[in-house]
Design a protein around this motif. Structure first.
Motif, PDB file in Angstrom:
ATOM      1  N   LEU A 106       0.827  -1.209   0.000  1.00 36.31           N
ATOM      2  CA  LEU A 106       0.000   0.000   0.000  1.00 36.31           C
ATOM      3  C   LEU A 106       0.861   1.259   0.000  1.00 36.31           C
ATOM      4  N   GLU A 107       1.960   1.231   0.720  1.00 32.91           N
ATOM      5  CA  GLU A 107       2.863   2.383   0.719  1.00 32.91           C
ATOM      6  C   GLU A 107       3.486   2.596  -0.654  1.00 32.91           C
ATOM      7  N   LEU A 108       3.789   1.485  -1.363  1.00 31.95           N
ATOM      8  CA  LEU A 108       4.336   1.596  -2.728  1.00 31.95           C
ATOM      9  C   LEU A 108       3.326   2.227  -3.677  1.00 31.95           C
ATOM     10  N   LEU A 109       2.042   1.839  -3.493  1.00 35.56           N
ATOM     11  CA  LEU A 109       1.003   2.440  -4.330  1.00 35.56           C
ATOM     12  C   LEU A 109       0.915   3.941  -4.113  1.00 35.56           C
ATOM     13  N   LEU A 110       1.044   4.371  -2.859  1.00 36.43           N
ATOM     14  CA  LEU A 110       0.997   5.796  -2.562  1.00 36.43           C
ATOM     15  C   LEU A 110       2.207   6.517  -3.128  1.00 36.43           C
ATOM     16  N   GLU A 111       3.379   5.879  -3.113  1.00 37.69           N
ATOM     17  CA  GLU A 111       4.606   6.520  -3.581  1.00 37.69           C
ATOM     18  C   GLU A 111       4.619   6.694  -5.109  1.00 37.69           C
ATOM     19  N   LYS A 112       3.942   5.817  -5.842  1.00 38.62           N
ATOM     20  CA  LYS A 112       3.941   5.929  -7.305  1.00 38.62           C
ATOM     21  C   LYS A 112       3.236   7.204  -7.773  1.00 38.62           C
ATOM     22  N   GLY A 113       2.253   7.627  -7.001  1.00 37.63           N
ATOM     23  CA  GLY A 113       1.601   8.915  -7.283  1.00 37.63           C
ATOM     24  C   GLY A 113       0.686   8.918  -8.490  1.00 37.63           C
ATOM     25  N   ASN A 114       0.407   7.799  -9.129  1.00 39.63           N
ATOM     26  CA  ASN A 114      -0.460   7.763 -10.298  1.00 39.63           C
ATOM     27  C   ASN A 114      -1.875   7.305  -9.934  1.00 39.63           C
ATOM     28  N   ILE A 115      -2.311   7.646  -8.724  1.00 36.72           N
ATOM     29  CA  ILE A 115      -3.662   7.297  -8.288  1.00 36.72           C
ATOM     30  C   ILE A 115      -4.386   8.568  -7.903  1.00 36.72           C
ATOM     31  N   GLU A 116      -5.703   8.510  -7.983  1.00 32.16           N
ATOM     32  CA  GLU A 116      -6.501   9.675  -7.665  1.00 32.16           C
ATOM     33  C   GLU A 116      -6.506   9.944  -6.165  1.00 32.16           C
ATOM     34  N   SER A 117      -6.906  11.164  -5.807  1.00 32.86           N
ATOM     35  CA  SER A 117      -6.856  11.574  -4.399  1.00 32.86           C
ATOM     36  C   SER A 117      -7.807  10.737  -3.539  1.00 32.86           C
ATOM     37  N   GLU A 118      -8.983  10.400  -4.098  1.00 31.33           N
ATOM     38  CA  GLU A 118      -9.930   9.589  -3.326  1.00 31.33           C
ATOM     39  C   GLU A 118      -9.356   8.208  -3.052  1.00 31.33           C
ATOM     40  N   GLN A 119      -8.678   7.652  -4.080  1.00 32.62           N
ATOM     41  CA  GLN A 119      -8.055   6.345  -3.893  1.00 32.62           C
ATOM     42  C   GLN A 119      -6.931   6.421  -2.862  1.00 32.62           C
ATOM     43  N   ALA A 120      -6.166   7.511  -2.909  1.00 35.40           N
ATOM     44  CA  ALA A 120      -5.083   7.685  -1.940  1.00 35.40           C
ATOM     45  C   ALA A 120      -5.622   7.792  -0.524  1.00 35.40           C
ATOM     46  N   GLY A 166      -8.406   6.475   0.528  1.00 28.28           N
ATOM     47  CA  GLY A 166      -8.853   5.133   0.914  1.00 28.28           C
ATOM     48  C   GLY A 166      -7.694   4.256   1.331  1.00 28.28           C
ATOM     49  N   ILE A 167      -6.585   4.353   0.577  1.00 27.08           N
ATOM     50  CA  ILE A 167      -5.400   3.560   0.923  1.00 27.08           C
ATOM     51  C   ILE A 167      -4.849   3.978   2.283  1.00 27.08           C
ATOM     52  N   ALA A 168      -4.858   5.287   2.547  1.00 30.52           N
ATOM     53  CA  ALA A 168      -4.370   5.773   3.845  1.00 30.52           C
ATOM     54  C   ALA A 168      -5.227   5.237   4.988  1.00 30.52           C
ATOM     55  N   GLN A 169      -6.531   5.178   4.764  1.00 28.67           N
ATOM     56  CA  GLN A 169      -7.414   4.622   5.796  1.00 28.67           C
ATOM     57  C   GLN A 169      -7.123   3.138   6.036  1.00 28.67           C
ATOM     58  N   VAL A 170      -6.879   2.425   4.939  1.00 30.31           N
ATOM     59  CA  VAL A 170      -6.545   0.996   5.080  1.00 30.31           C
ATOM     60  C   VAL A 170      -5.236   0.835   5.838  1.00 30.31           C
ATOM     61  N   LEU A 171      -4.273   1.694   5.566  1.00 33.35           N
ATOM     62  CA  LEU A 171      -3.001   1.643   6.281  1.00 33.35           C
ATOM     63  C   LEU A 171      -3.205   1.865   7.779  1.00 33.35           C
ATOM     64  N   GLN A 172      -4.087   2.790   8.127  1.00 33.63           N
ATOM     65  CA  GLN A 172      -4.376   3.027   9.541  1.00 33.63           C
ATOM     66  C   GLN A 172      -5.000   1.791  10.188  1.00 33.63           C
ATOM     67  N   ILE A 173      -5.890   1.140   9.450  1.00 32.33           N
ATOM     68  CA  ILE A 173      -6.524  -0.076   9.974  1.00 32.33           C
ATOM     69  C   ILE A 173      -5.492  -1.176  10.174  1.00 32.33           C
ATOM     70  N   ILE A 174      -4.588  -1.312   9.208  1.00 31.41           N
ATOM     71  CA  ILE A 174      -3.546  -2.344   9.323  1.00 31.41           C
ATOM     72  C   ILE A 174      -2.624  -2.036  10.504  1.00 31.41           C
ATOM     73  N   GLU A 175      -2.292  -0.752  10.654  1.00 37.57           N
ATOM     74  CA  GLU A 175      -1.443  -0.369  11.795  1.00 37.57           C
ATOM     75  C   GLU A 175      -2.139  -0.703  13.115  1.00 37.57           C
ATOM     76  N   ARG A 176      -3.444  -0.454  13.155  1.00 36.49           N
ATOM     77  CA  ARG A 176      -4.196  -0.784  14.376  1.00 36.49           C
ATOM     78  C   ARG A 176      -4.220  -2.305  14.595  1.00 36.49           C
ATOM     79  N   LEU A 177      -4.341  -3.085  13.538  1.00 37.59           N
ATOM     80  CA  LEU A 177      -4.306  -4.550  13.650  1.00 37.59           C
ATOM     81  C   LEU A 177      -2.958  -5.017  14.194  1.00 37.59           C
ATOM     82  N   ILE A 178      -1.889  -4.362  13.747  1.00 39.29           N
ATOM     83  CA  ILE A 178      -0.559  -4.734  14.243  1.00 39.29           C
ATOM     84  C   ILE A 178      -0.457  -4.458  15.744  1.00 39.29           C
TER      85      ILE A 178
END
Length: 431
Positions: A236-250, A252-264
């Protein structure tokens, strides 16, 4: 009450009752034998007097007691025929004596040449009373000696008999899953103790196997969960770094990252909680809670500044406890972090260190938490954010239970107060 003392109690009471009954019966029988002996003597004396009356009728006029210890007086026929030999104890003035003395008296009636007479014969009981008194004290001291001897002997014998049991019980009490290697063992020829040993060791062996399987499962599950979570985070971090995704998708990915961090964090907290409950922390040291509190406040200083919360510490004394340093840091940091995180803007936190007591209070939501649920796993107040795992207080409570510390919560004067009492703990973890 210990089983040894309880069995000794019942045995002593039973023996005491038996010896008491025996002593009373023995005393009564001996007293009866003495009286029978005296009564036989009075009966013989009566026969001699009646024989003497036939040869010497003048003694029929002897109406008072003297050195011969008998008296005769004439009575009517009707009364004489109704009389039976009567033995009784009484008191009389004896010759050359100023005080009343105990005597045994025989009262009877007889007929001589058509006339009827009453005959009273006495026998001094002074010597017999002394004998009875000596008999009473002899029986009493024999009774006391028997009871004391039986209790002492039984106490020694029973203690020797129960010694293997208490040795085995001591080993079972000190047994700890994961740290004690050898199973409890005793050497005895008592069948029941050996049966108990086999049953307990069988249960402990089963518990050890279950404990090892559980420990292995937890470690494997934690490891297996960490790996895919780390991979998902990296991708997910790689997807964010590529920068070829829309802001809404970014977003959403950030929210998923927060959920994964909370799971950890949740996975680590559950693993830590399980290790605490399984008593896998055994690095016992003399810990200064004053130093841990100060270090924790230094670590959280920026966090408190960011939250605009003032933290004050009141050290009334030096507080030292015997426990694992890692667990000591957990209970202190969890309480202080919660007090800062769940505070109000411009709020404050107070840390009080007293003798055998740590108290942390803070401003916050102006209503008390649910006292019966505040230390439950995943408990969260109605307006609590989902950033935390809901395990902080549960972990802190588990640590306190492990060491027998008493932790409590109360809401007083618009402040949430958590208190840990270190003194008079009910159970201590064996080193």
């Amino acid at each position: 009450m210990k089983l040894l003392n309880k069995s000794l109690k019942y045995l002593s009471i039973s023996i005491l009752l038996i010896v008491t009954i025996w002593s009373i019966i023995f005393y009564i029988n001996m007293l009866d034998e003495i009286q029978d002996s005296i009564d036989d003597g009075l009966e013989n004396y009566k026969v001699l007097i009646l024989q003497k009356v036939d040869t010497d009728p003048s003694i029929l006029k002897k109406s008072f007691f003297d050195e011969s210890n008998y008296a005769i007086r004439e009575i009517g026929e009707k009364r004489a025929l109704s009389m039976k030999d009567q033995y009784r104890d009484t008191l009389m003035y004896m010759q050359d004596e100023d005080d009343l003395e105990p005597v045994r008296m025989l009262t009877t009636a007889f007929e001589h040449k058509g006339d009827f007479y009453e005959l009273k014969i006495i026998n001094s009981m002074v010597e017999e009373d002394d004998l009875i008194e000596d008999l009473f004290w002899s029986v009493f001291w024999l009774y006391v000696i028997l009871v004391v001897s039986i209790i002492l002997i039984n106490n020694i014998v029973l203690r020797k008999l129960w010694k293997p049991f208490y040795n085995f019980l001591n080993q079972v009490t000190k047994f700890r899953l994961g740290s004690t290697r050898d199973l409890p063992n005793i050497s005895t020829d008592v069948k029941e103790f050996n049966m108990l040993k086999n049953a307990v060791n069988s249960l402990l062996q089963h518990s050890l196997e279950t404990y090892q399987h559980q420990k292995q499962f937890i470690e494997n599950a934690s490891h297996e969960l960490q790996t895919p979570l780390a991979i998902a985070t990296n991708k997910l971090e790689l997807l964010l770094e590529k920068g070829n995704i829309e802001s809404e998708q970014a977003e959403g990915i950030a929210q998923v990252l927060q959920i994964i961090e909370r799971l950890i964090r949740l996975n680590k907290s559950l693993l830590l909680l399980t290790k605490i409950e399984n008593k896998q922390f055994f690095d016992q040291q003399n810990i200064s809670l004053n130093r841990i509190v100060q270090q924790t406040l230094e670590d959280l200083e920026e966090f408190a500044t960011f939250k605009n919360v003032k933290v004050t510490i009141h050290e009334h004394t030096d507080l030292n406890v015997e426990m694992d340093p890692a667990l000591a840091n957990i209970i202190v940091s969890n309480l202080i972090r919660n007090a800062i995180f769940h505070n109000l803007p411009q709020g404050n936190v107070s840390v009080d260190i007293k003798t055998d007591m740590l108290t942390i209070s803070n401003t916050g939501k102006r209503e008390p938490l649910e006292t019966d649920k505040v230390f439950n796993r995943f408990y969260k107040s109605s307006d609590k954010k989902m950033d935390g795992t809901g395990l902080g207080l549960a972990i802190m409570k588990a640590v306190c239970n492990l060491y027998g510390f008493r932790v409590s919560y109360r809401y007083l004067a618009d402040r949430h107060c958590f208190e840990i009492q270190f003194k008079n703990s009910q159970e201590k973890v064996e080193r």
